[in-house]
Write a protein that holds these residues in place. Structure first.
Motif, PDB file in Angstrom:
ATOM      1  N   GLN A 162       0.845  -1.179   0.000  1.00 17.12           N
ATOM      2  CA  GLN A 162       0.000   0.000   0.000  1.00 17.12           C
ATOM      3  C   GLN A 162       0.886   1.238   0.000  1.00 17.12           C
ATOM      4  N   PRO A 164       2.792   4.231   1.386  1.00 16.40           N
ATOM      5  CA  PRO A 164       3.296   4.455   2.742  1.00 16.40           C
ATOM      6  C   PRO A 164       2.469   5.497   3.486  1.00 16.40           C
ATOM      7  N   ARG A 165       2.483   5.412   4.808  1.00 20.51           N
ATOM      8  CA  ARG A 165       1.740   6.365   5.638  1.00 20.51           C
ATOM      9  C   ARG A 165       2.163   7.796   5.287  1.00 20.51           C
ATOM     10  N   GLY A 166       1.176   8.650   5.069  1.00 21.78           N
ATOM     11  CA  GLY A 166       1.438  10.045   4.751  1.00 21.78           C
ATOM     12  C   GLY A 166       1.627  10.326   3.270  1.00 21.78           C
TER      13      GLY A 166
END
Length: 333
Positions: A162, A164-166
């Motif tokens: 997915q 990445p965070r942010g």
């Protein structure tokens, strides 16, 4: 293989250019078969498996076409085209293992016909064969091949994760497409110009053009997976949805802030291996504005590619290159 089949993606070809490209594809096909042959019958059979299955041969076609902007086809152009196609074929052997596929190009996939280990090793062997061909084209071509391979692998790795965070999910997705699909088509266009004797400025324009065309092809396929009926290879519509593959229409639908889209967004986060839920999700997505948005984005990229060719003057090859991305973006089957 029917070498005329790839020419269908090039609208409005002159009779003379069409004949040259058809002849060139025949040369590339003979070179491919020569290069993948092996003294061991088992290795030869496994290596020929996807070569014999045919396919679009789009990448070598693009190499032959961009060479037309220079002095045209020669032995180096043919080897470059074969090297790009071998790299593509090698990646398919690996993709089918990762995807646990059973069919590729209308025949049993290599991992199904043989086994996973054989498919992986034959993919590696074909990458090696591609490198052998490219090594004969000089150090610049070898460096391009290596850089292309790194981006292919990076794109495949990122495609399995997915965003990445942010990170912006849309930008992550488009970068994956550029790396996983666009870069090899960019190399195909670049090699044709290089070994056709074009100036460096033209080579760079065609590299950028090829990357955009690669993205247009993948985006168009993603849209067709939603909008079309069963295709000739037997792939059912909504396969990406069923497998949880995030594509541009899905990203647009997820980003909607319209309360009326709540059910679709709920389904897009669900397990769609259930036939009833899958059918509902596919029906809602087909009628959603997200499909139109994805198509508009795709046509925008195609127009950018066409505009690049407009800087390279006029001629039959330029005409074909201008029309190609727009024809791909607007295809309905």
């Amino acid at each position: 293989m029917t070498t005329s089949a790839p020419l269908a993606v090039l609208p409005g070809l002159s009779e003379e250019l069409s004949a040259r490209l058809f002849e060139g594809l025949g040369e590339v096909d003979r070179r491919l078969r020569e290069v993948v042959d092996h003294d061991d019958p088992f290795i030869a059979g496994a290596s020929h498996h996807l070569v014999d299955a045919g396919g679009k041969r789009f990448r070598p076609l693009l190499t032959l076409l961009t060479a037309e902007l220079g002095s045209g086809r020669n032995a180096q152009v043919v080897d470059a085209a074969a090297g790009v196609e071998l790299t593509h074929l090698a990646s398919l052997y690996h993709d089918d293992v990762m995807d646990e596929a059973s069919v590729r190009r209308g025949v049993r996939s290599a991992n199904a016909a043989y086994d996973n280990s054989t498919a992986i090793l034959v993919g590696d062997l074909l990458f090696g064969k591609a490198s052998e061909l490219v090594a004969g084209l000089g150090s610049d071509a070898v460096l391009i091949q290596a850089q292309t391979f790194v981006r292919l692998c990076a794109g495949q790795i990122q495609d399995e994760r997915q965003a990445p965070r942010g990170a912006d999910p849309m930008q992550h997705y488009l970068q994956v497409l550029a790396d996983k699909t666009g870069v090899l088509i960019a190399t195909a266009a670049r090699y044709g110009a290089m070994f056709g004797g074009c100036p460096d400025s033209t080579v760079e324009v065609l590299r950028e053009y090829g990357e955009l065309v690669g993205m247009v092809f993948q985006l168009s396929d993603d849209i067709l997976d939603i909008t079309s009926e069963q295709d000739e290879s037997g792939k059912m519509p909504g396969t990406d949805l069923r497998e949880g593959v995030v594509t541009l229409p899905v990203l647009y639908a997820r980003a909607s802030d319209d309360p009326a889209d709540a059910r679709l967004q709920e389904l897009l986060s669900a397990d769609l291996t259930d036939d009833t839920l899958h059918a509902e999700a596919l029906d809602l997505l087909r009628s959603h504005a997200a499909v139109r948005q994805a198509r508009e984005h795709t046509i925008g990229l195609a127009q950018r590619a066409a505009d690049l060719i407009a800087t390279l003057g006029d001629g039959p090859a330029q005409d074909a290159l201008r029309q190609l991305p727009l024809a791909v973006a607007r295809r309905t089957a």
